[in-house]
Structure formats: structure tokens, C-alpha cells
Design a protein around this motif. Sequence first.
Motif, PDB file in Angstrom:
ATOM      1  N   ASP A  57      52.877 -32.517 -53.568  1.00  0.00           N
ATOM      2  CA  ASP A  57      54.081 -31.897 -54.114  1.00  0.00           C
ATOM      3  C   ASP A  57      55.135 -32.995 -54.271  1.00  0.00           C
ATOM      4  OD1 ASP A  57      56.600 -30.641 -54.428  1.00  0.00           O
ATOM      5  OD2 ASP A  57      55.932 -28.874 -53.313  1.00  0.00           O
ATOM      6  N   THR A  58      55.362 -33.390 -55.513  1.00  0.00           N
ATOM      7  CA  THR A  58      56.245 -34.520 -55.785  1.00  0.00           C
ATOM      8  C   THR A  58      57.680 -34.268 -55.326  1.00  0.00           C
ATOM      9  OG1 THR A  58      54.864 -35.175 -57.639  1.00  0.00           O
ATOM     10  CG2 THR A  58      57.103 -36.042 -57.615  1.00  0.00           C
ATOM     11  N   ALA A  59      58.209 -33.094 -55.643  1.00  0.00           N
ATOM     12  CA  ALA A  59      59.596 -32.804 -55.273  1.00  0.00           C
ATOM     13  C   ALA A  59      59.763 -32.771 -53.755  1.00  0.00           C
ATOM     14  CB  ALA A  59      60.041 -31.477 -55.885  1.00  0.00           C
ATOM     15  N   LEU A  60      58.828 -32.151 -53.070  1.00  0.00           N
ATOM     16  CA  LEU A  60      58.889 -32.096 -51.609  1.00  0.00           C
ATOM     17  C   LEU A  60      58.723 -33.497 -51.015  1.00  0.00           C
ATOM     18  CD1 LEU A  60      59.110 -30.512 -48.997  1.00  0.00           C
ATOM     19  CD2 LEU A  60      56.660 -30.002 -49.177  1.00  0.00           C
ATOM     20  N   ALA A  61      57.826 -34.283 -51.589  1.00  0.00           N
ATOM     21  CA  ALA A  61      57.645 -35.656 -51.109  1.00  0.00           C
ATOM     22  C   ALA A  61      58.936 -36.448 -51.261  1.00  0.00           C
ATOM     23  CB  ALA A  61      56.508 -36.345 -51.868  1.00  0.00           C
ATOM     24  N   ASP A  62      59.607 -36.266 -52.392  1.00  0.00           N
ATOM     25  CA  ASP A  62      60.890 -36.947 -52.589  1.00  0.00           C
ATOM     26  C   ASP A  62      61.872 -36.594 -51.476  1.00  0.00           C
ATOM     27  OD1 ASP A  62      59.942 -38.083 -54.944  1.00  0.00           O
ATOM     28  OD2 ASP A  62      60.969 -36.650 -56.252  1.00  0.00           O
ATOM     29  N   ASP A  63      61.954 -35.301 -51.156  1.00  0.00           N
ATOM     30  CA  ASP A  63      62.878 -34.849 -50.113  1.00  0.00           C
ATOM     31  C   ASP A  63      62.498 -35.409 -48.742  1.00  0.00           C
ATOM     32  OD1 ASP A  63      64.282 -33.399 -51.983  1.00  0.00           O
ATOM     33  OD2 ASP A  63      63.380 -31.466 -51.435  1.00  0.00           O
ATOM     34  N   LEU A  64      61.214 -35.333 -48.406  1.00  0.00           N
ATOM     35  CA  LEU A  64      60.789 -35.790 -47.087  1.00  0.00           C
ATOM     36  C   LEU A  64      60.930 -37.305 -46.940  1.00  0.00           C
ATOM     37  CD1 LEU A  64      57.689 -33.555 -46.263  1.00  0.00           C
ATOM     38  CD2 LEU A  64      60.099 -33.202 -45.711  1.00  0.00           C
TER      39      LEU A  64
END
Length: 190
Positions: free
Chosen positions: A44-51
Amino acid sequence: MSSEAVPDETLMLAFAAGDALAFETLYDRHALPVWRFVQRSLHDTALADDLVQDVWFSLVRQAPQYLPRARFRTWLFTLAHHRLVDHWRTHKVHASLDAETEDGAALADTLAADSGFGPVRQMQSREQAQALLDALDALPLPQREAFLLQAEGGLSLAEIAQATGVSAETAKSRLRYARERLRQALEAFT
């Protein structure tokens, strides 16, 4: 001395002392491998960005207490591992290999290299990339994490053990089983 020659640990100590350029150098060196480790763990690209942003914020918060007891890269990937564990504890993992990336491409297509050999070779490359993603996703989480820490993070066996909080033998076993399962899953492409 150029910034490429300065060890990560020295840069981190300099950042802790207030050198913002040291942080920029560390970020430039390690941002992509950390992001790939987290993104390929989550799909999950968006979640990876956040984490990953949380990982870097954690690094900033912990900078004043930083002591180079291990290789900086090991410490950084330990932060990333802990952030993933925190996420998995509070959220159910819903990963789909059929998901699309932000630009609408299939996830497998983002791994397929432009071979320059035409459509048939590109199709085979996409199939192989999808098979790799499927095989990675099918691995038990501890094995997938050990594999990704080595493949994306460049961590040694001892560093994987340290980052995940297990013995070196357990890390070695997880990595061996992951490689064997991936090899079996990709036999058709060899």
C-alpha cells in the motif's frame, strides 16, 4: 572530506548535534530502501508513505539519545520494523496484489523491467514479477520480513536478528525458508 565518505553513524551524531545537512545526507542515502521495505511489506503506497514518514520522525525524536551501538542502517531498519509491528497490532492487514499503484499501473507492472525485447519478453517479465509478488505475499510474515530486510535493507543476518528481536539462528532459519519457498514458487521461470 566529501559527504559520501562520512560514515552514517558520524552523520547521525552530527545531526543530533544540530547539523541539518547531516540529516539530508542520511535521508538521501536511506529513504528509498526503507520505503521499499515498508511498501513491500504492506503493498500500500499511501500507507507506506505515512509509516515511513513516522520512521523518519522517530529518528528525529531519538536523535539526541542516539548512540552508535550498531550500524546506523540496522538501527534505522529496526525503527521501520517497529513501526510496521505497531501498525499490524492496531490494524488488520489487507493486502491485494491486484491493487493498482498511484499512477493506475498494476503492482506487478511496476516490478517488470523494460527488457527492450518486445511485447513477448515484457509479458514474461510482468508474469515473473507477478509471480514474485505472489510468492512474497504467500510467505509467512516473519519470513517475508527477514527476506525484505536483507533484499531491500541490505542487512546482514546478525542485523536482521537484531532488528526483529530474535536470535541469529531464528533469523537464519526464517531467511532460509523464505528463499526456499521463493525458489520453489519461481522454478517455472528458470
